[in-house]
Scaffold this active site. Structure first.
Site, PDB file in Angstrom:
ATOM      1  N   LYS A  31      35.980 -79.247 -24.817  1.00 45.65           N
ATOM      2  CA  LYS A  31      36.234 -80.128 -23.670  1.00 45.65           C
ATOM      3  C   LYS A  31      35.027 -81.042 -23.441  1.00 45.65           C
ATOM      4  O   LYS A  31      35.166 -82.248 -23.215  1.00 45.65           O
ATOM      5  CB  LYS A  31      36.471 -79.240 -22.434  1.00 45.65           C
ATOM      6  N   CYS A 260      46.325 -74.082  -6.067  1.00 46.46           N
ATOM      7  CA  CYS A 260      45.573 -73.533  -4.913  1.00 46.46           C
ATOM      8  C   CYS A 260      46.405 -72.753  -3.900  1.00 46.46           C
ATOM      9  O   CYS A 260      46.108 -71.593  -3.638  1.00 46.46           O
ATOM     10  CB  CYS A 260      44.832 -74.657  -4.207  1.00 46.46           C
TER      11      CYS A 260
HETATM   12  P1  NAD Z   1      40.183 -75.610 -13.820  1.00 45.69           P
HETATM   13  O1  NAD Z   1      40.859 -74.494 -14.523  1.00 45.69           O
HETATM   14  O2  NAD Z   1      40.725 -76.986 -13.929  1.00 45.69           O
HETATM   15  O3  NAD Z   1      38.660 -75.666 -14.292  1.00 45.69           O
HETATM   16  C1  NAD Z   1      37.850 -74.550 -14.442  1.00 45.69           C
HETATM   17  C2  NAD Z   1      36.891 -74.807 -15.597  1.00 45.69           C
HETATM   18  O4  NAD Z   1      35.945 -73.762 -15.648  1.00 45.69           O
HETATM   19  C3  NAD Z   1      37.590 -74.834 -16.962  1.00 45.69           C
HETATM   20  O5  NAD Z   1      37.270 -76.038 -17.634  1.00 45.69           O
HETATM   21  C4  NAD Z   1      37.029 -73.622 -17.677  1.00 45.69           C
HETATM   22  O6  NAD Z   1      36.918 -73.797 -19.083  1.00 45.69           O
HETATM   23  C5  NAD Z   1      35.684 -73.483 -17.013  1.00 45.69           C
HETATM   24  N1  NAD Z   1      35.081 -72.160 -17.125  1.00 45.69           N
HETATM   25  C6  NAD Z   1      35.693 -70.949 -17.070  1.00 45.69           C
HETATM   26  N2  NAD Z   1      34.788 -69.965 -17.188  1.00 45.69           N
HETATM   27  C7  NAD Z   1      33.578 -70.557 -17.298  1.00 45.69           C
HETATM   28  C8  NAD Z   1      32.260 -70.063 -17.418  1.00 45.69           C
HETATM   29  N3  NAD Z   1      32.001 -68.765 -17.435  1.00 45.69           N
HETATM   30  N4  NAD Z   1      31.257 -70.949 -17.521  1.00 45.69           N
HETATM   31  C9  NAD Z   1      31.519 -72.277 -17.515  1.00 45.69           C
HETATM   32  N5  NAD Z   1      32.732 -72.801 -17.389  1.00 45.69           N
HETATM   33  C10 NAD Z   1      33.756 -71.946 -17.276  1.00 45.69           C
HETATM   34  O7  NAD Z   1      40.089 -75.167 -12.300  1.00 45.69           O
HETATM   35  P2  NAD Z   1      39.967 -76.123 -11.026  1.00 45.69           P
HETATM   36  O8  NAD Z   1      41.303 -76.556 -10.605  1.00 45.69           O
HETATM   37  O9  NAD Z   1      38.911 -77.138 -11.265  1.00 45.69           O
HETATM   38  O10 NAD Z   1      39.473 -75.076  -9.940  1.00 45.69           O
HETATM   39  C11 NAD Z   1      38.143 -74.606  -9.921  1.00 45.69           C
HETATM   40  C12 NAD Z   1      37.909 -73.905  -8.597  1.00 45.69           C
HETATM   41  O11 NAD Z   1      38.023 -74.850  -7.526  1.00 45.69           O
HETATM   42  C13 NAD Z   1      38.922 -72.808  -8.285  1.00 45.69           C
HETATM   43  O12 NAD Z   1      38.259 -71.773  -7.591  1.00 45.69           O
HETATM   44  C14 NAD Z   1      39.918 -73.495  -7.379  1.00 45.69           C
HETATM   45  O13 NAD Z   1      40.563 -72.597  -6.527  1.00 45.69           O
HETATM   46  C15 NAD Z   1      39.015 -74.421  -6.600  1.00 45.69           C
HETATM   47  N6  NAD Z   1      39.684 -75.617  -6.080  1.00 45.69           N
HETATM   48  C16 NAD Z   1      40.584 -76.290  -6.833  1.00 45.69           C
HETATM   49  C17 NAD Z   1      41.183 -77.441  -6.332  1.00 45.69           C
HETATM   50  C18 NAD Z   1      42.198 -78.197  -7.140  1.00 45.69           C
HETATM   51  O14 NAD Z   1      42.899 -79.035  -6.562  1.00 45.69           O
HETATM   52  N7  NAD Z   1      42.314 -77.984  -8.436  1.00 45.69           N
HETATM   53  C19 NAD Z   1      40.843 -77.904  -5.054  1.00 45.69           C
HETATM   54  C20 NAD Z   1      39.902 -77.203  -4.324  1.00 45.69           C
HETATM   55  C21 NAD Z   1      39.321 -76.060  -4.842  1.00 45.69           C
END
Ligand code: NAD
Length: 469
Positions: A31, A260
């Site tokens: 990525k 979420c």
């Molecule tokens: P996502 O799955 O799109 O992204 C998560 C990323 O973290 C992935 O690219 C994954 O490869 C990476 N990752 C996983 N383990 C890892 C590690 N050990 N070290 C480094 N990178 C690692 O998820 P998202 O939608 O961005 O959500 C992330 C957080 O934010 C969640 O807790 C979610 O609840 C919160 N959140 C999401 C939104 C939304 O609209 N998507 C809004 C507010 C809060």
């Protein structure tokens, strides 16, 4: 920025836009390599340009090596996923793994580890303990909480112009740094809520669960509207104009989805139960939401006189417009239930099709390149996601392409009268079905005429006389 998903990449690009120097990294090195080549891992309006602009300005870089990306940083945001486990609780393994990356770099100056991921109340304190138990970094490595409230589809605007910024810290030093990071936003007059680690974590869950509850509430009211011949859209508008209520998240529909609301509601229920607190309203919001999905299938079954056999044109697979995210998507769930009951599904989505193709359900769907192609010779059109391009559909053309004049507008995006005038039977959420098929353009073939009359007969049997168009 540890974790370059929806939240991490948007936050990283926006923090760079605010003038900070940001390095984004991810456990998925591919990525990061793609991002180094300027390729976005997902669709979000305006993101590619913002990333490119800030890379060119030297404020945003991508580094596949986790430790190299975080070494020397003054602040490390963790924005990794916290997906639901089988019991509904949040899986925090990525969060702790990310914390260990920072611990492993043995920072030799004050470093703030900022939990941006949504995690149960008490998680930041556990991260602190983890840091303290691993080595003597306790004083140099501190933890803060900074929940994210962006919405996919309008994430950049949400990040740069939020309603509020919430920061939870355990020391004045940490709070000062957080205030510095967000100074460009708070200087615009955006309120900054500075509080404890626990309250910051709770604000995120309590907010998401209230929004989810609002959706389930209007859906329940919509179901009652159908039974009493009220129009839920008008009811929602009349309610939403009350400033104490507000119009947002008050749209009757197929239920909430996305990455979420369902997961955060389940996680909140779970960690409340572990502490002996029963959250009955949140439980009901989830229950209503699950039932709403089933209700949409039953509604389709009633409109079509059975789901074994018909071909359904389904528009919208992303969980909301302007994103390609299909996590917990109502459209995908509906497609799966249609298939289970024996219907064939031809689907369309402007952005989400590649993601759907990679799923098990996706392998049983057919995909159309444009909405009219999906509709051609289908027995019903079902609109599940309110993409702007669907709002502009020519309903007369839709009626002429359909084998049977059945429209299920599950997002209430069309005016019922327009659908009826186009010759369609109009089924929606929070409104009794309206029959337009009887008055529609003549079917082109005998087979179509037959299909149409069979359908009309059925619909005529199920609605009450007062519900006539
Ligand atoms: P996502 O799955 O799109 O992204 C998560 C990323 O973290 C992935 O690219 C994954 O490869 C990476 N990752 C996983 N383990 C890892 C590690 N050990 N070290 C480094 N990178 C690692 O998820 P998202 O939608 O961005 O959500 C992330 C957080 O934010 C969640 O807790 C979610 O609840 C919160 N959140 C999401 C939104 C939304 O609209 N998507 C809004 C507010 C809060």
């Amino acid at each position: 920025m540890l974790g370059t998903g929806y939240v991490g990449l948007v936050s990283g690009a926006c923090l760079a836009e605010l003038g900070h120097h940001v390095t984004c990294t991810d456990i998925d090195a591919r990525k990061i390599q793609q991002l180094q080549l300027g390729r976005m891992p997902f669709y979000e309006p305006g993101l590619a340009g913002l990333v490119q602009q800030n890379c060119a300005g030297g404020r945003l870089t991508f580094e596949p090596e986790l430790a190299r990306a975080t070494a020397g940083a003054e602040a490390v945001f963790i924005a990794v996923g916290t997906p639901p486990m089988a019991d509904g609780s949040a899986d925090l393994s990525a969060l702790f793994a990310a914390c260990h990356v920072v611990i492993g770099t043995s920072p030799n100056r004050f470093t703030l580890l900022i939990q941006k991921s949504t995690a149960p109340v008490g998680t930041a304190r556990r991260l602190r303990q983890e840091i303290a138990s691993c080595n003597g970094h306790g004083e140099r490595l501190e933890v803060a909480v900074n929940p994210e409230f962006l919405q996919e589809g309008s994430a950049i605007e949400n990040f740069l112009h939020p309603d509020r910024v919430v920061i939870g810290t355990g020391s004045a030093r940490a709070e000062r740094l957080m205030r510095r990071i967000y100074a460009p936003i708070s200087l615009q007059g955006t309120p900054l809520v500075a509080t404890t680690l626990e309250s910051a974590e709770m604000i995120k869950y309590a907010s998401n669960c209230l929004l989810a509850t609002k959706v389930s509430y209007i859906n329940e009211i919509a179901n009652l509207c159908e039974a009493v011949e009220a129009d839920a859209r008008v009811v929602a508008r009349g309610m939403g104009l009350d400033r104490r209520i507000g119009p947002k998240f008050l749209h009757p529909g197929p239920g909430f989805g996305g990455s979420c609301f369902p997961k955060d509601a389940q996680a909140l229920l779970r960690f409340a139960a572990e502490r002996g607190v029963s959250l009955r309203i949140v439980a009901a919001a989830l229950e209503v939401n699950n039932a709403q999905g089933e209700r949409m299938v039953d509604k389709s079954e009633a409109a079509l006189g059975g789901l074994a056999g018909p071909r359904i044109a389904l528009l919208g697979l992303a969980f909301k417009p302007n994103t390609d995210d299909i996590r917990e998507s109502p459209g995908l769930r509906l497609a799966e239930m249609y298939l289970e009951r024996g219907a064939a599904v031809v689907a369309h989505d402007p952005m989400a099709v590649p993601n759907v193709m990679a799923t098990t359900v996706g392998r049983s769907l057919r995909f159309a390149d444009d909405p009219y192609e999906a509709v051609r010779d289908a027995d019903a059109l079902v609109v599940v996601t309110d993409w702007e391009e669907y709002r502009r559909l020519d309903l007369r053309r839709v009626a002429s392409l359909l084998r049977r004049p059945v429209l299920l507008d599950l997002r209430c995006i069309f005016k019922p009268k327009d659908a009826v005038d186009a010759g369609l039977d109009y089924h929606s959420v929070g409104l009794q079905p309206l029959l337009g098929g009887r008055r529609g353009p003549e079917p082109r073939t005998a087979a179509r005429r037959e299909a149409r009359s069979a359908n009309l007969q059925f619909v005529g049997q199920t609605r009450s006389p007062a519900g006539s168009a």
